[in-house]
Write a protein that holds these residues in place. Structure first.
Motif, PDB file in Angstrom:
ATOM      1  N   ALA A  51       0.739  -1.372  -0.050  1.00 17.24           N
ATOM      2  CA  ALA A  51       0.085  -0.046   0.013  1.00 17.24           C
ATOM      3  C   ALA A  51       0.974   1.094   0.144  1.00 17.24           C
ATOM      4  CB  ALA A  51      -0.871  -0.138   0.993  1.00 17.24           C
ATOM      5  N   THR A  52       2.048   1.293   0.673  1.00 20.01           N
ATOM      6  CA  THR A  52       2.826   2.467   0.723  1.00 20.01           C
ATOM      7  C   THR A  52       4.126   2.385  -0.107  1.00 20.01           C
ATOM      8  OG1 THR A  52       3.856   1.604   2.856  1.00 20.01           O
ATOM      9  CG2 THR A  52       1.830   3.091   3.091  1.00 20.01           C
ATOM     10  N   GLU A  53       4.454   1.127  -0.489  1.00 20.98           N
ATOM     11  CA  GLU A  53       5.724   0.969  -1.136  1.00 20.98           C
ATOM     12  C   GLU A  53       5.569   0.822  -2.677  1.00 20.98           C
ATOM     13  OE1 GLU A  53       9.182  -0.853   0.789  1.00 20.98           O
ATOM     14  OE2 GLU A  53       7.825  -1.786   2.119  1.00 20.98           O
ATOM     15  N   THR A  54       4.466   0.511  -3.122  1.00 21.76           N
ATOM     16  CA  THR A  54       4.289   0.268  -4.617  1.00 21.76           C
ATOM     17  C   THR A  54       4.352   1.819  -5.405  1.00 21.76           C
ATOM     18  OG1 THR A  54       2.585  -1.168  -4.127  1.00 21.76           O
ATOM     19  CG2 THR A  54       2.744  -0.646  -6.301  1.00 21.76           C
ATOM     20  N   PRO A  55       5.595   1.732  -6.403  1.00 17.55           N
ATOM     21  CA  PRO A  55       5.728   2.945  -7.389  1.00 17.55           C
ATOM     22  C   PRO A  55       4.420   2.849  -8.150  1.00 17.55           C
ATOM     23  CG  PRO A  55       7.270   1.126  -7.896  1.00 17.55           C
ATOM     24  CD  PRO A  55       6.352   0.702  -6.809  1.00 17.55           C
ATOM     25  N   MET A  56       3.149   3.193  -7.867  1.00 21.57           N
ATOM     26  CA  MET A  56       2.251   3.072  -8.907  1.00 21.57           C
ATOM     27  C   MET A  56       2.078   3.836  -9.970  1.00 21.57           C
ATOM     28  SD  MET A  56      -0.610   0.982  -8.345  1.00 21.57           S
ATOM     29  CE  MET A  56      -2.208   0.535  -8.786  1.00 21.57           C
ATOM     30  N   LEU A  57       2.426   5.178  -9.925  1.00 18.95           N
ATOM     31  CA  LEU A  57       2.074   6.152 -10.900  1.00 18.95           C
ATOM     32  C   LEU A  57       3.361   6.795 -11.559  1.00 18.95           C
ATOM     33  CD1 LEU A  57      -1.400   7.575  -9.891  1.00 18.95           C
ATOM     34  CD2 LEU A  57      -0.996   5.701 -11.589  1.00 18.95           C
ATOM     35  N   GLN A  58       4.321   6.424 -11.075  1.00 20.18           N
ATOM     36  CA  GLN A  58       5.692   7.058 -11.626  1.00 20.18           C
ATOM     37  C   GLN A  58       5.613   6.638 -13.119  1.00 20.18           C
ATOM     38  OE1 GLN A  58       5.123   5.644  -8.756  1.00 20.18           O
ATOM     39  NE2 GLN A  58       6.442   6.819  -7.415  1.00 20.18           N
ATOM     40  N   THR A  59       6.202   7.702 -13.883  1.00 18.62           N
ATOM     41  CA  THR A  59       6.558   7.117 -15.397  1.00 18.62           C
ATOM     42  C   THR A  59       8.101   6.736 -15.488  1.00 18.62           C
ATOM     43  OG1 THR A  59       7.346   9.415 -16.108  1.00 18.62           O
ATOM     44  CG2 THR A  59       4.944   8.865 -15.975  1.00 18.62           C
ATOM     45  N   ASN A  60       8.592   6.094 -16.776  1.00 19.48           N
ATOM     46  CA  ASN A  60       9.807   5.628 -16.763  1.00 19.48           C
ATOM     47  C   ASN A  60      10.930   6.872 -16.738  1.00 19.48           C
ATOM     48  OD1 ASN A  60       9.565   2.897 -16.877  1.00 19.48           O
ATOM     49  ND2 ASN A  60       8.637   3.090 -19.189  1.00 19.48           N
ATOM     50  N   ALA A  61      10.246   7.973 -17.177  1.00 18.18           N
ATOM     51  CA  ALA A  61      10.999   9.200 -17.284  1.00 18.18           C
ATOM     52  C   ALA A  61      11.386   9.904 -15.972  1.00 18.18           C
ATOM     53  CB  ALA A  61      10.199  10.350 -18.036  1.00 18.18           C
ATOM     54  N   ASP A  62      10.721   9.292 -14.726  1.00 18.21           N
ATOM     55  CA  ASP A  62      10.976   9.647 -13.333  1.00 18.21           C
ATOM     56  C   ASP A  62      12.316   9.024 -12.956  1.00 18.21           C
ATOM     57  OD1 ASP A  62       8.689  11.559 -13.746  1.00 18.21           O
ATOM     58  OD2 ASP A  62       7.191   9.918 -12.641  1.00 18.21           O
ATOM     59  N   ALA A  63      12.683   7.843 -13.561  1.00 18.69           N
ATOM     60  CA  ALA A  63      13.515   6.904 -12.885  1.00 18.69           C
ATOM     61  C   ALA A  63      15.038   7.098 -13.580  1.00 18.69           C
ATOM     62  CB  ALA A  63      13.082   5.439 -13.164  1.00 18.69           C
ATOM     63  N   PRO A  64      15.864   6.863 -12.729  1.00 24.90           N
ATOM     64  CA  PRO A  64      17.308   6.629 -13.386  1.00 24.90           C
ATOM     65  C   PRO A  64      17.420   5.968 -14.705  1.00 24.90           C
ATOM     66  CG  PRO A  64      17.428   6.384 -10.972  1.00 24.90           C
ATOM     67  CD  PRO A  64      15.920   6.329 -11.282  1.00 24.90           C
ATOM     68  N   LEU A  65      18.152   6.195 -15.449  1.00 25.28           N
ATOM     69  CA  LEU A  65      18.255   5.382 -16.754  1.00 25.28           C
ATOM     70  C   LEU A  65      16.868   5.132 -17.570  1.00 25.28           C
ATOM     71  CD1 LEU A  65      20.843   2.673 -15.577  1.00 25.28           C
ATOM     72  CD2 LEU A  65      21.262   4.771 -17.045  1.00 25.28           C
ATOM     73  N   ARG A  66      15.905   6.047 -17.264  1.00 22.39           N
ATOM     74  CA  ARG A  66      14.620   6.125 -17.749  1.00 22.39           C
ATOM     75  C   ARG A  66      14.110   4.657 -17.457  1.00 22.39           C
ATOM     76  NH1 ARG A  66      12.484  10.425 -21.105  1.00 22.39           N
ATOM     77  NH2 ARG A  66      14.065  11.901 -20.882  1.00 22.39           N
ATOM     78  N   GLY A  67      14.120   4.269 -16.012  1.00 18.52           N
ATOM     79  CA  GLY A  67      13.496   3.026 -15.651  1.00 18.52           C
ATOM     80  C   GLY A  67      14.092   1.475 -16.191  1.00 18.52           C
ATOM     81  N   SER A  68      15.389   1.913 -17.175  1.00 20.33           N
ATOM     82  CA  SER A  68      15.950   0.564 -17.853  1.00 20.33           C
ATOM     83  C   SER A  68      16.293  -0.754 -16.466  1.00 20.33           C
ATOM     84  CB  SER A  68      16.987   0.880 -18.560  1.00 20.33           C
ATOM     85  OG  SER A  68      16.670   1.519 -19.763  1.00 20.33           O
ATOM     86  N   GLY A  69      16.347  -1.672 -16.892  1.00 14.36           N
ATOM     87  CA  GLY A  69      16.695  -2.852 -15.956  1.00 14.36           C
ATOM     88  C   GLY A  69      18.563  -2.599 -15.824  1.00 14.36           C
ATOM     89  N   THR A  70      18.854  -3.012 -14.608  1.00  9.70           N
ATOM     90  CA  THR A  70      20.345  -3.182 -14.036  1.00  9.70           C
ATOM     91  C   THR A  70      20.338  -4.476 -13.652  1.00  9.70           C
ATOM     92  OG1 THR A  70      19.585  -2.002 -12.124  1.00  9.70           O
ATOM     93  CG2 THR A  70      20.223  -0.617 -13.931  1.00  9.70           C
ATOM     94  N   PRO A  71      21.877  -4.839 -13.223  1.00  8.82           N
ATOM     95  CA  PRO A  71      22.057  -5.972 -12.554  1.00  8.82           C
ATOM     96  C   PRO A  71      21.086  -6.209 -11.453  1.00  8.82           C
ATOM     97  CG  PRO A  71      24.043  -5.198 -13.494  1.00  8.82           C
ATOM     98  CD  PRO A  71      22.949  -4.412 -13.930  1.00  8.82           C
ATOM     99  N   GLN A  72      20.968  -4.921 -10.608  1.00 10.24           N
ATOM    100  CA  GLN A  72      20.395  -5.143  -9.205  1.00 10.24           C
ATOM    101  C   GLN A  72      18.857  -5.114  -9.666  1.00 10.24           C
ATOM    102  OE1 GLN A  72      22.874  -2.788 -10.012  1.00 10.24           O
ATOM    103  NE2 GLN A  72      24.319  -4.109  -8.867  1.00 10.24           N
ATOM    104  N   LYS A  73      18.206  -4.485 -10.649  1.00  8.84           N
ATOM    105  CA  LYS A  73      16.776  -4.751 -10.948  1.00  8.84           C
ATOM    106  C   LYS A  73      16.684  -4.822 -12.337  1.00  8.84           C
ATOM    107  CE  LYS A  73      14.062  -2.168  -8.523  1.00  8.84           C
ATOM    108  NZ  LYS A  73      13.148  -2.673  -7.527  1.00  8.84           N
ATOM    109  N   PRO A  74      16.892  -6.108 -12.793  1.00  7.71           N
ATOM    110  CA  PRO A  74      16.687  -6.620 -14.169  1.00  7.71           C
ATOM    111  C   PRO A  74      15.387  -6.405 -14.714  1.00  7.71           C
ATOM    112  CG  PRO A  74      17.075  -8.380 -12.614  1.00  7.71           C
ATOM    113  CD  PRO A  74      17.210  -7.308 -11.777  1.00  7.71           C
ATOM    114  N   PHE A  75      14.098  -6.160 -14.158  1.00  6.20           N
ATOM    115  CA  PHE A  75      13.032  -5.917 -14.580  1.00  6.20           C
ATOM    116  C   PHE A  75      12.617  -4.299 -14.740  1.00  6.20           C
ATOM    117  CE2 PHE A  75      12.535 -10.489 -13.532  1.00  6.20           C
ATOM    118  CZ  PHE A  75      11.917 -11.030 -14.953  1.00  6.20           C
ATOM    119  N   GLY A  76      13.696  -3.573 -14.604  1.00  8.42           N
ATOM    120  CA  GLY A  76      13.562  -2.282 -14.506  1.00  8.42           C
ATOM    121  C   GLY A  76      13.533  -1.524 -12.934  1.00  8.42           C
ATOM    122  N   PHE A  77      13.557  -0.242 -12.880  1.00  8.08           N
ATOM    123  CA  PHE A  77      13.793   0.535 -11.767  1.00  8.08           C
ATOM    124  C   PHE A  77      12.678   0.378 -10.781  1.00  8.08           C
ATOM    125  CE2 PHE A  77      13.728   4.261  -9.170  1.00  8.08           C
ATOM    126  CZ  PHE A  77      14.918   4.379  -8.436  1.00  8.08           C
TER     127      PHE A  77
END
Ligand SMILES: Cc1cc2nc3c(=O)[nH]c(=O)nc-3n(C[C@H](O)[C@H](O)[C@H](O)COP(=O)(O)OP(=O)(O)OC[C@H]3O[C@@H](n4cnc5c(N)ncnc54)[C@H](O)[C@@H]3O)c2cc1C
Ligand code: SF4
Length: 593
Positions: A51-77
């Protein structure tokens, strides 16, 4: 009862200890606590509050690397997996071979709710053939139960978690009971085109089934069906169902859903279970082993507090492993129990996966229209060649389904990249025009097929490597058989035929099975390793997940699956967990546990 510390748990007594809080642990704890059993859940990951931790309405543009996957977050930011992934720091696993084709990869989530916070929510029932595959074609193993044994539990799980879909009455693709499924979302333009053209090739495309609420659950009717004669459970569930909103087509389900419209153990199973007052949860509790009583039964478990490193022991009448198939295997091997058959770790399976995509000129430059929908398939193609396969015409023994889709999904990094094969490479104004022209004109087919258990795919303890807690890790052996390779080639060829029928094109021709097949473990549908059966010499548990060698030890995750039908496994895991839990309640009532 609620979230408690390890020290508090030390002083309590419980009927059942459940290890793990994902689909299996969540369902087990739910069924047990709603019917009055006192349960301690031990979860290796941290507490997580959607309820409090879900990044529900953020866009990819709001994230580092436009939300792309990294080794730590392979399915995106913004992905819901806040701890875990292909690599879990300090918790390695090993492979017996350096050959990439013989390496198994393992996705693990370390958080309350496990992988259910992220999963694709595709919820398909196994059909009657899927329970008796050996009888049908002489390969693999029959289950000790048939479809009719599990059908009532499929109904129950679908009603509880909320699954959309339709009853299409297709071969080995069972209908749910009337009034169980929620309405499916409308097909998108690309879905309709695929459906129309696939039909010309005699390939079906029907409503998908996913654990997403397309409308609010019937909070008056369903609790009465799910908990007959149990007024307390009905009241709790009815109130909880009213707190779940219907999907408003917001953001990708892989981020989790703060309005509780899709199924996560953390939003669906655990809240009502906690409301019963019968559930205690200790998070950051890494179970190392099952402790044995002098009479050979399970006494309880030993676990490590991941935050302090301190070791704790807890006791209960019954112990349930629901740590995900391979983690449960690891606990069994490290405990040295339930393995008189020598089958613990054997017959691990994943889903066969091969993807194919193309571009369809007919979908270019479509006028803007409403493409709202649940984040996931609206239609899919169930396996359709049962008769041809049984007659030996295909050269591989088991089937697959297609998960497909297209349309204008939320733009991200790479949305207009890789157009060179279509336009020869453009830039500036022309590139912008091309980006608009081609956006939404691509279709993708993910073939997902049945793997037959084989002697070359198994897990054992690595003799040298331990994790940061000093617990021996798993070492994997893996090899696809010709059946899976033949199936992957067929997926590619068929997807290309459908794209051809749409007047589409593709940058790469269909590949051989060896090239197309995804690495073992990549589809993240791993099951097996402690298979169920009728014969204690050839299996680890009975059909209720009750270990032959330790009568008060149950396994309710995918470890007990003795085949892995093309249908994604989680709905079946939950249906089995519900059935096992009812069995535990019955045996506890009769004082046989
Ligand atoms: C990207 C992705 C997409 C997927 N899509 C689908 C889909 O569409 N359909 C489908 O059917 N399936 C899908 N799956 C698979 C699905 O997530 C799993 O089948 C399901 O979550 C299995 O449930 P589980 O309870 O066995 O394991 P998990 O959900 O993994 O939960 C296991 C829990 O046990 C905990 N645990 C592990 N070891 C220990 C220990 N030693 N002590 C204490 N706790 C421990 C873990 O931290 C975890 O929280 C997908 C998975 C992923 C990652
Ligand atoms: S698409 Fe619907 S169910 Fe999925 S996260 Fe968004 S609102 Fe929730």
């Amino acid at each position: 009862m609620s979230f408690i510390s390890a020290a508090e748990a030390d002083n309590n007594t419980y009927d059942v200890i459940v290890v793990g809080s994902g689909a299996a642990g969540g369902q087990t704890a739910y069924t047990l606590t709603m019917e009055g059993a006192r349960v301690l859940m031990l979860e290796a990951g941290r507490r997580y509050e959607p309820a409090t931790e879900t990044p529900m309405l953020q866009t990819n543009a709001d994230a580092p690397l436009r939300g792309s996957g990294t080794p730590q977050k392979p399915f995106g930011f913004w992905d819901a997996t806040i701890d875990g992934g292909w690599d879990v720091p300090g918790e390695p696993y090993t492979s017996a071979s350096d050959d990439p084709a013989r390496k198994f990869v393992w996705w693990r989530a370390r958080m309350l709710g496990g992988r259910t916070n992220h999963w694709g929510r595709i919820s398909l029932r196994n059909g009657p053939y899927d329970f008796k595959p050996h009888t049908r074609d002489g390969l693999g193993f029959d289950w000790p139960i048939g479809y009719n044994d599990l059908a009532p539990y499929y109904d129950k799980v679908e009603m509880l978690i909320g699954v959309y879909g339709a009853n299409d009455g297709l071969e080995n693709t069972p209908n749910s009971s009337p009034g169980v499924l929620l309405p499916p979302p409308k097909p998108r333009a690309s879905d309709l085109l695929i459906q129309q053209r696939a039909r010309k090739l005699n390939i079906p495309a029907v409503a998908g089934h996913r654990a997403v609420l397309t409308k609010a659950l019937d909070h008056k009717r369903l609790p009465q069906i799910l908990h007959p004669g149990n007024a307390k459970a009905q009241k709790i569930l009815s109130e909880d169902m009213q707190k779940r909103a219907a999907c408003f087509f917001a953001t990708p389900c892989g981020r989790g859903c703060s309005i509780r419209a899709n199924y996560q153990s953390t939003t669906v199973h655990l809240p009502p279970a906690l409301d019963t007052g019968n559930l205690d949860i200790v998070t950051d509790a890494m179970v190392r082993a099952i402790n044995k009583r002098p009479d050979g039964k399970a006494e309880g478990v030993t676990y490590i507090d991941r935050k302090t490193g301190a070791e704790h022991r807890v006791k209960a009448r019954v112990v349930v492993l629901a740590a995900s198939a391979l983690e449960s295997v690891r606990i069994l091997l490290n405990s040295g129990v339930a393995n008189s058959s020598g089958k613990v770790g054997k017959y691990i399976m994943d889903t066969v996966g091969a993807n194919f995509s193309g571009q369809v000129p007919m979908l270019e430059n479509l006028p803007l229209h409403n493409e709202d929908g649940v984040d996931g398939l609206h239609l899919y193609t169930p396996w359709w060649l049962y008769k041809e396969q049984l007659a030996g015409k295909l050269g591989f023994a088991r089937g697959y389904h297609f998960e497909f889709g297209g349309g204008r999904t939320m733009p991200g990094m790479g949305t207009a990249a890789g157009l060179d094969w279509l336009n020869g490479g453009t830039y500036g104004k022309k590139f912008k025009e091309d980006a608009r022209r081609y956006y939404g004109s691509f279709v993708g087919f993910a073939g997902r097929g049945e793997m037959i258990p084989n002697d070359d795919c198994y897990a054992e303890l690595d003799p040298k490597v331990k994790d940061r807690f000093g617990i021996p890790v798993l070492r994997f052996h893996w090899k696809w058989s010709q059946h899976e390779l033949g199936q992957a080639a067929h997926m590619q060829k068929t997807a290309a035929e459908i794209i051809d029928a749409m007047g589409g094109r593709y940058s790469m021709k269909p590949q051989s099975g060896e090239k197309a097949i995804k690495q073992g473990g990549i589809i993240i549908h791993e099951v097996g390793g402690a298979i169920m059966g009728n014969d204690p010499k050839k299996s680890v548990t009975d059909s209720f997940g009750r270990c032959w060698d330790m009568k008060n030890l149950f396994i309710t995750d995918g470890a007990t699956l003795c085949s892995n039908a093309d249908k994604n496994p989680t709905l079946t895991i939950m249906a089995l967990a519900w059935r096992s839990s009812e069995r535990m309640l019955e045996l506890m009532k009769r004082k046989e546990l």
